[in-house]
Write an enzyme that holds these catalytic residues in place. Structure first.
Site, PDB file in Angstrom:
ATOM      1  N   HIS A 149       0.897  -1.116   0.121  1.00 55.98           N
ATOM      2  CA  HIS A 149      -0.164  -0.002   0.025  1.00 55.98           C
ATOM      3  C   HIS A 149       0.914   1.389  -0.008  1.00 55.98           C
ATOM      4  CE1 HIS A 149      -3.475  -2.528   1.708  1.00 55.98           C
ATOM      5  NE2 HIS A 149      -3.504  -2.535   0.266  1.00 55.98           N
TER       6      HIS A 149
ATOM      7  N   HIS B 126      -7.809  -7.759  -7.855  1.00 52.23           N
ATOM      8  CA  HIS B 126      -8.198  -8.758  -6.788  1.00 52.23           C
ATOM      9  C   HIS B 126      -8.380  -7.605  -5.560  1.00 52.23           C
ATOM     10  CE1 HIS B 126      -6.049 -11.024  -9.390  1.00 52.23           C
ATOM     11  NE2 HIS B 126      -6.523 -12.137  -8.930  1.00 52.23           N
TER      12      HIS B 126
ATOM     13  N   GLU C 286     -13.787  -8.339  -7.813  1.00 49.94           N
ATOM     14  CA  GLU C 286     -13.503  -9.108  -6.812  1.00 49.94           C
ATOM     15  C   GLU C 286     -14.410 -10.413  -7.062  1.00 49.94           C
ATOM     16  OE1 GLU C 286     -11.795  -9.495  -3.662  1.00 49.94           O
ATOM     17  OE2 GLU C 286     -13.036 -11.366  -3.670  1.00 49.94           O
TER      18      GLU C 286
ATOM     19  N   SER D 125      -6.932  -1.568  -0.600  1.00 51.09           N
ATOM     20  CA  SER D 125      -6.548  -0.627  -1.841  1.00 51.09           C
ATOM     21  C   SER D 125      -7.500  -0.072  -2.441  1.00 51.09           C
ATOM     22  CB  SER D 125      -5.597  -1.906  -2.762  1.00 51.09           C
ATOM     23  OG  SER D 125      -6.395  -2.933  -2.966  1.00 51.09           O
TER      24      SER D 125
ATOM     25  N   GLY E 144     -10.060 -11.450 -11.874  1.00 49.76           N
ATOM     26  CA  GLY E 144      -9.271 -10.355 -11.933  1.00 49.76           C
ATOM     27  C   GLY E 144      -8.310 -10.537 -13.037  1.00 49.76           C
TER      28      GLY E 144
ATOM     29  N   ASP F  95      -3.111  -8.420  -7.212  1.00 44.20           N
ATOM     30  CA  ASP F  95      -2.917  -8.814  -5.969  1.00 44.20           C
ATOM     31  C   ASP F  95      -3.813  -9.963  -5.458  1.00 44.20           C
ATOM     32  OD1 ASP F  95      -2.192  -8.559  -3.255  1.00 44.20           O
ATOM     33  OD2 ASP F  95      -3.705  -7.094  -2.626  1.00 44.20           O
TER      34      ASP F  95
HETATM   35  C1  LIG Z   1      -4.892 -10.186  -1.162  1.00 48.33           C
HETATM   36  S1  LIG Z   1      -6.602 -10.001  -1.365  1.00 48.33           S
HETATM   37  C2  LIG Z   1      -6.741  -8.513  -1.983  1.00 48.33           C
HETATM   38  C3  LIG Z   1      -6.417  -7.385  -0.814  1.00 48.33           C
HETATM   39  C4  LIG Z   1      -6.463  -5.850  -1.638  1.00 48.33           C
HETATM   40  N1  LIG Z   1      -6.019  -5.869  -3.159  1.00 48.33           N
HETATM   41  C5  LIG Z   1      -5.822  -4.755  -0.814  1.00 48.33           C
HETATM   42  O1  LIG Z   1      -4.535  -4.660  -0.902  1.00 48.33           O
HETATM   43  O2  LIG Z   1      -6.396  -4.297   0.096  1.00 48.33           O
HETATM   44  C6  LIG Z   1      -7.056 -11.040  -2.643  1.00 48.33           C
HETATM   45  C7  LIG Z   1      -8.546 -10.794  -2.925  1.00 48.33           C
HETATM   46  O3  LIG Z   1      -8.795 -11.787  -4.371  1.00 48.33           O
HETATM   47  C8  LIG Z   1      -9.905 -12.240  -4.150  1.00 48.33           C
HETATM   48  N2  LIG Z   1      -9.940 -13.126  -5.313  1.00 48.33           N
HETATM   49  C9  LIG Z   1      -9.506 -14.475  -5.576  1.00 48.33           C
HETATM   50  N3  LIG Z   1      -9.584 -14.902  -6.592  1.00 48.33           N
HETATM   51  C10 LIG Z   1      -9.853 -14.100  -7.521  1.00 48.33           C
HETATM   52  C11 LIG Z   1     -10.040 -13.831  -8.928  1.00 48.33           C
HETATM   53  N4  LIG Z   1      -9.706 -14.820  -9.944  1.00 48.33           N
HETATM   54  N5  LIG Z   1     -10.419 -12.642  -9.463  1.00 48.33           N
HETATM   55  C12 LIG Z   1     -10.704 -11.516  -8.727  1.00 48.33           C
HETATM   56  N6  LIG Z   1     -10.639 -11.796  -7.304  1.00 48.33           N
HETATM   57  C13 LIG Z   1     -10.441 -12.903  -6.667  1.00 48.33           C
HETATM   58  C14 LIG Z   1      -9.976 -12.855  -2.877  1.00 48.33           C
HETATM   59  O4  LIG Z   1     -11.514 -12.968  -2.578  1.00 48.33           O
HETATM   60  C15 LIG Z   1      -9.483 -11.685  -2.001  1.00 48.33           C
HETATM   61  O5  LIG Z   1     -10.436 -10.821  -1.656  1.00 48.33           O
END
Ligand SMILES: C[S@@+](CC[C@H](N)C(=O)[O-])C[C@H]1O[C@@H](n2cnc3c(N)ncnc32)[C@H](O)[C@@H]1O
Length: 280
Positions: free
Chosen positions: A18, A41, A117, A99, A143, A163
């Protein structure tokens, strides 16, 4: 899909990710021209560190909490902490912005953002949180496909955070393919891929693949909080930055050693700042 970011919000990996994301956005916003932020993500917008999930792991205590009251933060980290403080106006660390929220707080009227998401609950929460905001679009979709779906953007300027949760064995490969597809569509796209430092052998192969992937400029930024050859779990994390804006790397030079020292959980902590393709 088991991963929920609420267990990990504000940990050492979030601090690195971040702080760098926010600074890249600010540097890109030195130009008046509009930009589009893509978050493939996204997680949710705001995390309650006093909630059950964050409390169960307590990971934020070895992350944002260690920076919270410091008076000697390097500039890049001071900006990041101020962005978190905005959600804790009484000075007590309670809420941690993810994020999408960190970026939403900085959007100018000419900017917009596209979030994806996949988790149904998190996607619904995001939708509710940003409902009625014409600058934010929320999609419940894969994503990795975001670049193919939305690049090139009409603004011709984009910042893309990739992410993934790294629940499946092929996330590094899928992320690399997504970055290549995105750059093929819009070469000047600025991309930040976050990855965990767990398996050194796999990572060494990944560095070589990234270097040979035809990406214009790639800066590798890493922070280790434990010796990287232990098998304890998340020993650290990294960011592959494609087309990072100047002078990010100059600002990271003092910030990374400081972070390694302050966030180390055993040993002295470590860091890395290296161009894998192109250069300053
Ligand atoms: C590491 S977290 C994201 C944190 C966020 N980017 C942040 O920095 O605050 C990863 C997220 O990706 C989601 N996720 C998992 N597989 C995914 C996909 N194929 N496409 C989109 N989101 C996905 C999960 O549900 C989770 O909420």
């Amino acid at each position: 899909m088991n991963y929920r970011h609420s267990y990990h919000a504000g940990n050492h990996a979030d601090v690195l990710k971040h702080a760098v994301l926010l600074r890249m956005l600010q540097l890109m916003q030195r130009k008046e021209a509009p930009l589009c932020y893509l978050d493939s993500h996204a997680g949710t917008a705001l995390y309650d560190l006093a909630g059950e999930q964050a409390g169960r792991t307590g990971e934020f205590r070895d992350g944002i909490a260690r920076l919270w009251s410091r008076t000697d933060l390097p500039e890049l980290l001071a900006g990041y902490r101020a962005a978190v403080q905005r959600h804790n106006p009484d000075g007590q660390l309670r809420f941690y912005p993810g994020s999408p929220q960190l970026v939403a707080d900085q959007l100018r009227e000419q900017d917009r953002m596209i979030l994806s998401e996949l988790h149904p609950e998190d996607a619904a929460e995001l939708r509710g949180h940003f409902a009625g905001d014409p600058q934010v679009a929320v999609h419940q979709r894969d994503g990795y496909q975001l670049g193919k779906a939305f690049l090139p953007v009409p603004e011709k300027r984009a910042l893309w955070l990739l992410d993934p949760p790294f629940e499946q064995g092929d996330d590094l490969q899928r992320a690399l393919q997504a970055m290549q597809a995105g750059i093929q569509r819009m070469r000047q796209t600025v991309i930040a891929l976050w990855y965990p430092i767990k398996n050194q052998r796999e990572l060494r192969a990944f560095y070589q693949q990234v270097a040979a992937a035809g990406l214009p400029k790639v800066l590798c930024v890493e922070l280790a909080v434990r010796p990287v050859d232990t098998t304890l779990g998340l020993n650290g994390s990294g960011l592959m930055l494609v087309n990072p804006p100047w002078p990010l790397w100059e600002e990271l030079e003092p910030a990374l050693p400081w972070l390694a020292g302050e966030l180390a959980q055993s040993g002295t902590g470590d860091w890395r700042l290296e161009w894998l393709a192109g250069g300053p």
